[in-house]
Design a protein around this motif. Structure first.
Motif, PDB file in Angstrom:
ATOM      1  N   ARG A  74      43.481 -12.586 -28.156  1.00 30.72           N
ATOM      2  CA  ARG A  74      44.093 -11.357 -28.655  1.00 30.72           C
ATOM      3  C   ARG A  74      44.148 -11.327 -30.173  1.00 30.72           C
ATOM      4  O   ARG A  74      44.395 -10.302 -30.775  1.00 30.72           O
ATOM      5  CB  ARG A  74      45.516 -11.221 -28.105  1.00 30.72           C
ATOM      6  N   LEU A  75      43.942 -12.488 -30.798  1.00 32.68           N
ATOM      7  CA  LEU A  75      44.021 -12.563 -32.249  1.00 32.68           C
ATOM      8  C   LEU A  75      42.687 -12.186 -32.864  1.00 32.68           C
ATOM      9  O   LEU A  75      41.629 -12.569 -32.384  1.00 32.68           O
ATOM     10  CB  LEU A  75      44.407 -13.984 -32.686  1.00 32.68           C
ATOM     11  N   LYS A  76      42.738 -11.433 -33.938  1.00 35.51           N
ATOM     12  CA  LYS A  76      41.548 -10.991 -34.616  1.00 35.51           C
ATOM     13  C   LYS A  76      41.246 -11.915 -35.782  1.00 35.51           C
ATOM     14  O   LYS A  76      42.039 -12.759 -36.159  1.00 35.51           O
ATOM     15  CB  LYS A  76      41.728  -9.552 -35.109  1.00 35.51           C
ATOM     16  N   GLY A  77      40.071 -11.729 -36.399  1.00 32.07           N
ATOM     17  CA  GLY A  77      39.726 -12.521 -37.560  1.00 32.07           C
ATOM     18  C   GLY A  77      38.760 -13.626 -37.220  1.00 32.07           C
ATOM     19  O   GLY A  77      38.506 -13.949 -36.058  1.00 32.07           O
ATOM     20  N   GLY A  78      38.220 -14.261 -38.282  1.00 25.71           N
ATOM     21  CA  GLY A  78      37.188 -15.264 -38.082  1.00 25.71           C
ATOM     22  C   GLY A  78      37.700 -16.579 -37.537  1.00 25.71           C
ATOM     23  O   GLY A  78      36.962 -17.315 -36.902  1.00 25.71           O
ATOM     24  N   SER A  79      38.963 -16.911 -37.791  1.00 26.21           N
ATOM     25  CA  SER A  79      39.511 -18.187 -37.336  1.00 26.21           C
ATOM     26  C   SER A  79      40.919 -17.986 -36.810  1.00 26.21           C
ATOM     27  O   SER A  79      41.906 -18.330 -37.460  1.00 26.21           O
ATOM     28  CB  SER A  79      39.510 -19.195 -38.491  1.00 26.21           C
ATOM     29  N   PRO A  80      41.048 -17.416 -35.605  1.00 24.25           N
ATOM     30  CA  PRO A  80      42.386 -17.128 -35.070  1.00 24.25           C
ATOM     31  C   PRO A  80      43.223 -18.382 -34.863  1.00 24.25           C
ATOM     32  O   PRO A  80      44.448 -18.327 -34.913  1.00 24.25           O
ATOM     33  CB  PRO A  80      42.089 -16.418 -33.748  1.00 24.25           C
ATOM     34  N   GLY A  81      42.576 -19.526 -34.622  1.00 18.68           N
ATOM     35  CA  GLY A  81      43.334 -20.755 -34.439  1.00 18.68           C
ATOM     36  C   GLY A  81      44.079 -21.169 -35.689  1.00 18.68           C
ATOM     37  O   GLY A  81      45.054 -21.926 -35.624  1.00 18.68           O
ATOM     38  N   LEU A  82      43.652 -20.648 -36.848  1.00 19.13           N
ATOM     39  CA  LEU A  82      44.324 -20.983 -38.095  1.00 19.13           C
ATOM     40  C   LEU A  82      45.762 -20.481 -38.104  1.00 19.13           C
ATOM     41  O   LEU A  82      46.647 -21.126 -38.669  1.00 19.13           O
ATOM     42  CB  LEU A  82      43.543 -20.394 -39.275  1.00 19.13           C
ATOM     43  N   LEU A  83      46.020 -19.334 -37.474  1.00 23.03           N
ATOM     44  CA  LEU A  83      47.392 -18.822 -37.404  1.00 23.03           C
ATOM     45  C   LEU A  83      48.286 -19.810 -36.667  1.00 23.03           C
ATOM     46  O   LEU A  83      49.404 -20.095 -37.098  1.00 23.03           O
ATOM     47  CB  LEU A  83      47.413 -17.457 -36.713  1.00 23.03           C
ATOM     48  N   MET A  84      47.781 -20.353 -35.562  1.00 20.19           N
ATOM     49  CA  MET A  84      48.559 -21.327 -34.806  1.00 20.19           C
ATOM     50  C   MET A  84      48.838 -22.569 -35.661  1.00 20.19           C
ATOM     51  O   MET A  84      49.954 -23.120 -35.648  1.00 20.19           O
ATOM     52  CB  MET A  84      47.804 -21.715 -33.528  1.00 20.19           C
ATOM     53  N   ASP A  85      47.842 -22.986 -36.428  1.00 17.07           N
ATOM     54  CA  ASP A  85      48.001 -24.153 -37.289  1.00 17.07           C
ATOM     55  C   ASP A  85      49.075 -23.905 -38.347  1.00 17.07           C
ATOM     56  O   ASP A  85      49.938 -24.753 -38.598  1.00 17.07           O
ATOM     57  CB  ASP A  85      46.658 -24.475 -37.951  1.00 17.07           C
ATOM     58  N   LEU A 226      48.427 -13.931 -43.113  1.00 17.90           N
ATOM     59  CA  LEU A 226      47.540 -14.387 -42.050  1.00 17.90           C
ATOM     60  C   LEU A 226      47.834 -13.663 -40.738  1.00 17.90           C
ATOM     61  O   LEU A 226      46.914 -13.304 -39.992  1.00 17.90           O
ATOM     62  CB  LEU A 226      47.685 -15.897 -41.868  1.00 17.90           C
ATOM     63  N   ALA A 227      49.123 -13.423 -40.447  1.00 17.50           N
ATOM     64  CA  ALA A 227      49.489 -12.694 -39.235  1.00 17.50           C
ATOM     65  C   ALA A 227      48.931 -11.276 -39.266  1.00 17.50           C
ATOM     66  O   ALA A 227      48.435 -10.764 -38.253  1.00 17.50           O
ATOM     67  CB  ALA A 227      51.011 -12.675 -39.074  1.00 17.50           C
ATOM     68  N   GLU A 228      49.003 -10.638 -40.409  1.00 21.09           N
ATOM     69  CA  GLU A 228      48.443  -9.290 -40.550  1.00 21.09           C
ATOM     70  C   GLU A 228      46.938  -9.307 -40.334  1.00 21.09           C
ATOM     71  O   GLU A 228      46.371  -8.431 -39.663  1.00 21.09           O
ATOM     72  CB  GLU A 228      48.775  -8.725 -41.928  1.00 21.09           C
ATOM     73  N   GLN A 229      46.255 -10.297 -40.891  1.00 21.26           N
ATOM     74  CA  GLN A 229      44.800 -10.388 -40.775  1.00 21.26           C
ATOM     75  C   GLN A 229      44.346 -10.621 -39.341  1.00 21.26           C
ATOM     76  O   GLN A 229      43.231 -10.243 -38.972  1.00 21.26           O
ATOM     77  CB  GLN A 229      44.277 -11.508 -41.681  1.00 21.26           C
ATOM     78  N   THR A 230      45.200 -11.251 -38.538  1.00 25.53           N
ATOM     79  CA  THR A 230      44.842 -11.532 -37.147  1.00 25.53           C
ATOM     80  C   THR A 230      45.404 -10.498 -36.182  1.00 25.53           C
ATOM     81  O   THR A 230      45.441 -10.713 -34.973  1.00 25.53           O
ATOM     82  CB  THR A 230      45.330 -12.941 -36.746  1.00 25.53           C
ATOM     83  N   GLY A 231      45.867  -9.375 -36.719  1.00 21.03           N
ATOM     84  CA  GLY A 231      46.323  -8.282 -35.871  1.00 21.03           C
ATOM     85  C   GLY A 231      47.706  -8.447 -35.293  1.00 21.03           C
ATOM     86  O   GLY A 231      48.068  -7.737 -34.342  1.00 21.03           O
ATOM     87  N   GLN A 232      48.505  -9.334 -35.854  1.00 20.39           N
ATOM     88  CA  GLN A 232      49.850  -9.578 -35.342  1.00 20.39           C
ATOM     89  C   GLN A 232      50.887  -8.910 -36.252  1.00 20.39           C
ATOM     90  O   GLN A 232      51.734  -9.563 -36.859  1.00 20.39           O
ATOM     91  CB  GLN A 232      50.104 -11.086 -35.245  1.00 20.39           C
ATOM     92  N   SER A 233      50.826  -7.584 -36.340  1.00 13.81           N
ATOM     93  CA  SER A 233      51.713  -6.850 -37.244  1.00 13.81           C
ATOM     94  C   SER A 233      53.182  -6.984 -36.845  1.00 13.81           C
ATOM     95  O   SER A 233      54.067  -7.100 -37.704  1.00 13.81           O
ATOM     96  CB  SER A 233      51.318  -5.373 -37.277  1.00 13.81           C
ATOM     97  N   GLU A 234      53.460  -6.982 -35.551  1.00 12.70           N
ATOM     98  CA  GLU A 234      54.843  -7.102 -35.105  1.00 12.70           C
ATOM     99  C   GLU A 234      55.401  -8.470 -35.472  1.00 12.70           C
ATOM    100  O   GLU A 234      56.552  -8.596 -35.918  1.00 12.70           O
ATOM    101  CB  GLU A 234      54.912  -6.881 -33.590  1.00 12.70           C
ATOM    102  N   LEU A 235      54.559  -9.487 -35.327  1.00 12.49           N
ATOM    103  CA  LEU A 235      54.960 -10.844 -35.694  1.00 12.49           C
ATOM    104  C   LEU A 235      55.171 -10.933 -37.205  1.00 12.49           C
ATOM    105  O   LEU A 235      56.139 -11.556 -37.665  1.00 12.49           O
ATOM    106  CB  LEU A 235      53.876 -11.834 -35.253  1.00 12.49           C
ATOM    107  N   ALA A 236      54.295 -10.310 -37.960  1.00  7.17           N
ATOM    108  CA  ALA A 236      54.431 -10.303 -39.418  1.00  7.17           C
ATOM    109  C   ALA A 236      55.742  -9.659 -39.840  1.00  7.17           C
ATOM    110  O   ALA A 236      56.380 -10.095 -40.802  1.00  7.17           O
ATOM    111  CB  ALA A 236      53.245  -9.583 -40.052  1.00  7.17           C
ATOM    112  N   GLY A 237      56.157  -8.614 -39.105  1.00  8.97           N
ATOM    113  CA  GLY A 237      57.423  -7.959 -39.412  1.00  8.97           C
ATOM    114  C   GLY A 237      58.603  -8.889 -39.240  1.00  8.97           C
ATOM    115  O   GLY A 237      59.541  -8.892 -40.052  1.00  8.97           O
ATOM    116  N   ARG A 238      58.570  -9.692 -38.178  1.00  8.40           N
ATOM    117  CA  ARG A 238      59.644 -10.661 -37.974  1.00  8.40           C
ATOM    118  C   ARG A 238      59.637 -11.728 -39.071  1.00  8.40           C
ATOM    119  O   ARG A 238      60.695 -12.165 -39.547  1.00  8.40           O
ATOM    120  CB  ARG A 238      59.499 -11.326 -36.606  1.00  8.40           C
ATOM    121  N   PHE A 239      58.448 -12.113 -39.484  1.00  5.23           N
ATOM    122  CA  PHE A 239      58.329 -13.102 -40.551  1.00  5.23           C
ATOM    123  C   PHE A 239      58.857 -12.551 -41.877  1.00  5.23           C
ATOM    124  O   PHE A 239      59.391 -13.306 -42.701  1.00  5.23           O
ATOM    125  CB  PHE A 239      56.878 -13.547 -40.711  1.00  5.23           C
TER     126      PHE A 239
END
Length: 270
Positions: A74-85, A226-239
């Motif tokens: 569900r994560l967008k971008g070239g390296s979605p695993g980077l968000l988890m890291d 990074l959250a915004e770049q991977t399409g996690q706008s709601e998560l970015a808002g909490r951050f």
């Protein structure tokens, strides 16, 4: 805890001009200056870098039942695993932040027992920040410094829990140590050593906490990006909510340190 005052510090070379000259003469006699070629050492360092294994790996997404989960899809971008890291990195740092503030609270209480109320209320140092045009969350009015430290410690714990939930939502395990979590834990070891050393003053500990808060603020800013770049706008808002609190922490710590250095010289707190 003792005040930092002039003493018998002889670590500088100018404390013994004769001994320094004798050491210099011995070096020139036994090891005459010659051009030094560091090429071999640099090549060896590069070889180790190229041949080394990774520091670690990003755990595969799993569900609460331990089975593989396709959450990263569900994560967008070239390296979605980077968000988890990077979420793992902030988990490690916020967990350490709780412990750092617990240590700072103990240091403050020790200084207060020796020298009385050594810190102004947070609202006082924020008045200076506001006068300088800084727009940050206002501290709780009427808080004593000890209460402010306890509140900040609790907010750091809330941030840790927020990140643990976020990690689960993107399919990660908040108890796993990601590569960036490993790096930030190693990098911050010195901060904890400063905070828990019984010889350090409150001002020295606030200086260490200033380094921690500057790092923490920058880390949250990068995580939001990074959250915004991977399409996690709601998560970015909490951050963003956590970042606003971290900015208030930074202003408070910086203001306290400035206040101590300006008014507390020669006291056990400095």
């Amino acid at each position: 805890m003792q005040a930092t005052l002039p003493g018998l510090n002889r670590t500088g070379a100018t404390a013994s001009a004769q001994g320094t000259q004798a050491m210099t003469d011995a070096v020139n006699e036994l090891m005459p200056p010659v051009p030094i070629d560091t090429g071999a050492a640099e090549a060896e360092r590069l070889l180790y870098i190229h041949q080394s294994e990774p520091l670690g790996s990003i755990p595969p997404p799993v569900g609460l039942d331990g089975k593989p989960k396709a959450a990263l899809g569900r994560l967008k971008g070239g390296s979605p695993g980077l968000l988890m890291d990077k979420v793992g990195e902030r988990i490690a740092f916020e967990r350490a932040g709780v412990r750092l503030y617990e240590a700072l609270l103990a240091k403050y209480e020790a200084a207060a027992q020796q020298a009385g109320d050594v810190l102004p209320p947070a609202e006082k140092v924020h008045e200076v920040a506001h006068a300088q045009g800084m727009a940050v969350l206002a501290p709780v009015l009427g808080e004593a410094p000890a209460q402010t430290l306890q509140r900040i410690r609790s907010e750091e714990l809330e941030h840790f829990r927020l990140l643990c939930v976020a990690m689960q939502e993107i399919g990660g395990d908040p108890t796993a140590q990601t590569p960036c979590a490993d790096v930030i834990a190693t990098a911050s070891m010195g901060l904890m050593q400063v905070m828990t050393d019984p010889r350090t003053t409150l001002a020295q500990c606030l200086n260490a906490m200033l380094s921690a808060e500057l790092t923490d603020n920058a880390g949250w800013e990068l995580l939001i990006q990074l959250a915004e770049q991977t399409g996690q706008s709601e998560l970015a808002g909490r951050f963003l909510g956590a970042l606003a609190q971290e900015q208030e922490h930074l202003v408070t710590i910086r203001g306290w340190l400035a206040s101590l250095l300006a008014e507390g010289a020669g006291t056990p707190a400095v």
